[in-house]
Design a protein around this motif. Sequence first.
Motif, PDB file in Angstrom:
ATOM      1  N   ALA A   1     -46.543 -11.808 106.058  1.00  0.00           N
ATOM      2  CA  ALA A   1     -47.457 -12.014 107.183  1.00  0.00           C
ATOM      3  C   ALA A   1     -48.797 -12.564 106.709  1.00  0.00           C
ATOM      4  CB  ALA A   1     -47.662 -10.686 107.926  1.00  0.00           C
ATOM      5  N   ARG A   2     -49.277 -12.099 105.571  1.00  0.00           N
ATOM      6  CA  ARG A   2     -50.557 -12.583 105.056  1.00  0.00           C
ATOM      7  C   ARG A   2     -50.455 -14.034 104.593  1.00  0.00           C
ATOM      8  NH1 ARG A   2     -52.294  -6.989 101.823  1.00  0.00           N
ATOM      9  NH2 ARG A   2     -53.086  -5.928 103.697  1.00  0.00           N
ATOM     10  N   LEU A   3     -49.332 -14.433 104.061  1.00  0.00           N
ATOM     11  CA  LEU A   3     -49.145 -15.839 103.688  1.00  0.00           C
ATOM     12  C   LEU A   3     -49.142 -16.731 104.929  1.00  0.00           C
ATOM     13  CD1 LEU A   3     -46.426 -15.640 100.884  1.00  0.00           C
ATOM     14  CD2 LEU A   3     -48.848 -16.186 100.608  1.00  0.00           C
ATOM     15  N   ARG A   4     -48.495 -16.270 105.997  1.00  0.00           N
ATOM     16  CA  ARG A   4     -48.519 -17.054 107.241  1.00  0.00           C
ATOM     17  C   ARG A   4     -49.951 -17.170 107.766  1.00  0.00           C
ATOM     18  NH1 ARG A   4     -43.646 -14.084 108.461  1.00  0.00           N
ATOM     19  NH2 ARG A   4     -44.865 -12.631 109.759  1.00  0.00           N
ATOM     20  N   ARG A   5     -50.710 -16.078 107.663  1.00  0.00           N
ATOM     21  CA  ARG A   5     -52.093 -16.106 108.115  1.00  0.00           C
ATOM     22  C   ARG A   5     -52.915 -17.084 107.267  1.00  0.00           C
ATOM     23  NH1 ARG A   5     -55.823 -16.521 111.734  1.00  0.00           N
ATOM     24  NH2 ARG A   5     -57.785 -15.460 111.244  1.00  0.00           N
ATOM     25  N   LEU A   6     -52.687 -17.095 105.963  1.00  0.00           N
ATOM     26  CA  LEU A   6     -53.413 -18.010 105.078  1.00  0.00           C
ATOM     27  C   LEU A   6     -53.133 -19.455 105.466  1.00  0.00           C
ATOM     28  CD1 LEU A   6     -55.184 -18.550 102.605  1.00  0.00           C
ATOM     29  CD2 LEU A   6     -53.119 -18.343 101.175  1.00  0.00           C
ATOM     30  N   LEU A   7     -51.871 -19.771 105.760  1.00  0.00           N
ATOM     31  CA  LEU A   7     -51.528 -21.141 106.156  1.00  0.00           C
ATOM     32  C   LEU A   7     -52.192 -21.501 107.487  1.00  0.00           C
ATOM     33  CD1 LEU A   7     -50.014 -23.735 105.596  1.00  0.00           C
ATOM     34  CD2 LEU A   7     -47.994 -22.707 106.690  1.00  0.00           C
ATOM     35  N   GLU A   8     -52.252 -20.560 108.410  1.00  0.00           N
ATOM     36  CA  GLU A   8     -52.930 -20.803 109.689  1.00  0.00           C
ATOM     37  C   GLU A   8     -54.407 -21.127 109.467  1.00  0.00           C
ATOM     38  OE1 GLU A   8     -52.311 -17.310 111.933  1.00  0.00           O
ATOM     39  OE2 GLU A   8     -50.163 -17.683 112.309  1.00  0.00           O
ATOM     40  N   LEU A   9     -55.052 -20.391 108.567  1.00  0.00           N
ATOM     41  CA  LEU A   9     -56.460 -20.644 108.286  1.00  0.00           C
ATOM     42  C   LEU A   9     -56.679 -22.029 107.676  1.00  0.00           C
ATOM     43  CD1 LEU A   9     -57.458 -17.152 106.789  1.00  0.00           C
ATOM     44  CD2 LEU A   9     -58.156 -18.093 109.002  1.00  0.00           C
ATOM     45  N   VAL A  10     -55.781 -22.414 106.775  1.00  0.00           N
ATOM     46  CA  VAL A  10     -55.894 -23.733 106.145  1.00  0.00           C
ATOM     47  C   VAL A  10     -55.689 -24.836 107.177  1.00  0.00           C
ATOM     48  CG1 VAL A  10     -54.889 -25.287 104.432  1.00  0.00           C
ATOM     49  CG2 VAL A  10     -55.206 -22.875 103.869  1.00  0.00           C
ATOM     50  N   ARG A  11     -54.696 -24.671 108.029  1.00  0.00           N
ATOM     51  CA  ARG A  11     -54.432 -25.675 109.065  1.00  0.00           C
ATOM     52  C   ARG A  11     -55.609 -25.797 110.016  1.00  0.00           C
ATOM     53  NH1 ARG A  11     -48.188 -23.871 110.403  1.00  0.00           N
ATOM     54  NH2 ARG A  11     -47.144 -25.255 108.895  1.00  0.00           N
ATOM     55  N   ALA A  12     -56.228 -24.672 110.357  1.00  0.00           N
ATOM     56  CA  ALA A  12     -57.393 -24.691 111.259  1.00  0.00           C
ATOM     57  C   ALA A  12     -58.553 -25.451 110.633  1.00  0.00           C
ATOM     58  CB  ALA A  12     -57.808 -23.265 111.609  1.00  0.00           C
ATOM     59  N   GLU A  13     -58.729 -25.291 109.330  1.00  0.00           N
ATOM     60  CA  GLU A  13     -59.808 -26.007 108.649  1.00  0.00           C
ATOM     61  C   GLU A  13     -59.541 -27.502 108.606  1.00  0.00           C
ATOM     62  OE1 GLU A  13     -59.853 -24.138 104.877  1.00  0.00           O
ATOM     63  OE2 GLU A  13     -61.016 -22.402 105.539  1.00  0.00           O
TER      64      GLU A  13
END
Length: 300
Positions: free
Chosen positions: A286-298
Amino acid sequence: MTTMVQESSAVVFHDGPRDIDDQARRAELAAFLRSRRERITPEQVGLPRGSRRRTPGLRREEVALRAAVGVTWYTWLEQGRDIQVSAQVLDAIARALLLDRAERAHLFALANASDPAPNAEPVGVPAGLRLMLEQLEPFPACVQNARYDILAYNRTYKQLICDLDALPPEDRNCLWLHFTNETWYADALDREDAKRAMAAKFRAAMADHLAEPAWKCLLKRLRDASPEFREVWERHEVIPPAANRQRVFRQARVGLLNLDHTNLWTGPHPGTRVLVFTPADDETHARLRRLLELVRAEEG
């Protein structure tokens, strides 16, 4: 007439005078080194200026010390003498003189030597492998060579500990990061075991590459930069490159990550490989998915 020149512990013999082209090349190399040395201020490299300094820029002995070569030998090089210059010593001098990529290429061209630095080599990561890295997201994944240079990576690997894009290409090496990058080794919670394992894997891999300049260059750079690496290296520990283990990282934005890693070899012999980190538990996933979401948002 036979002359003898000593560089560190190696003794090299040259018979007779060189032709006029080699003399011109050595003279140009000497002038280039002097010009680069004289442009660097002591403050740029953390040295006191002092009231008695007369030499513009750095002194020869200061460059020699920064490059870990003999003062006499470096002086001869600046005088255009006919001496043997190894790729790893040229690499150390390039770093001591703060050369940029163009200047570094010019230095190696004048010395008639091949640059062993990773960013001077053709990376050659196929488009298919790059697509594979992208499709593996959110699992962190990268392509490494046998020397542990990081040749390509996906967005979650890029942000696993520090922003790899912000580092110069020559610093994108797992050994270098483990032993010299403060963020990297501070946020790897198994850092002591990881450092020993990395050094042991590198020693095992280097057995097939002992004479290659790029390997010797990396080893010299690590020994010069890290007393801890020197101490670990002298233990002569070896681990096969295929040895896998669980890793624990503290990612700054999403927290602890418990990861298993797998090596996917791209050829019949250990060398270039795809390294994939997979989550060891649901929370890490779940934390890896969250990290990817943050990168995509940036990225917008």
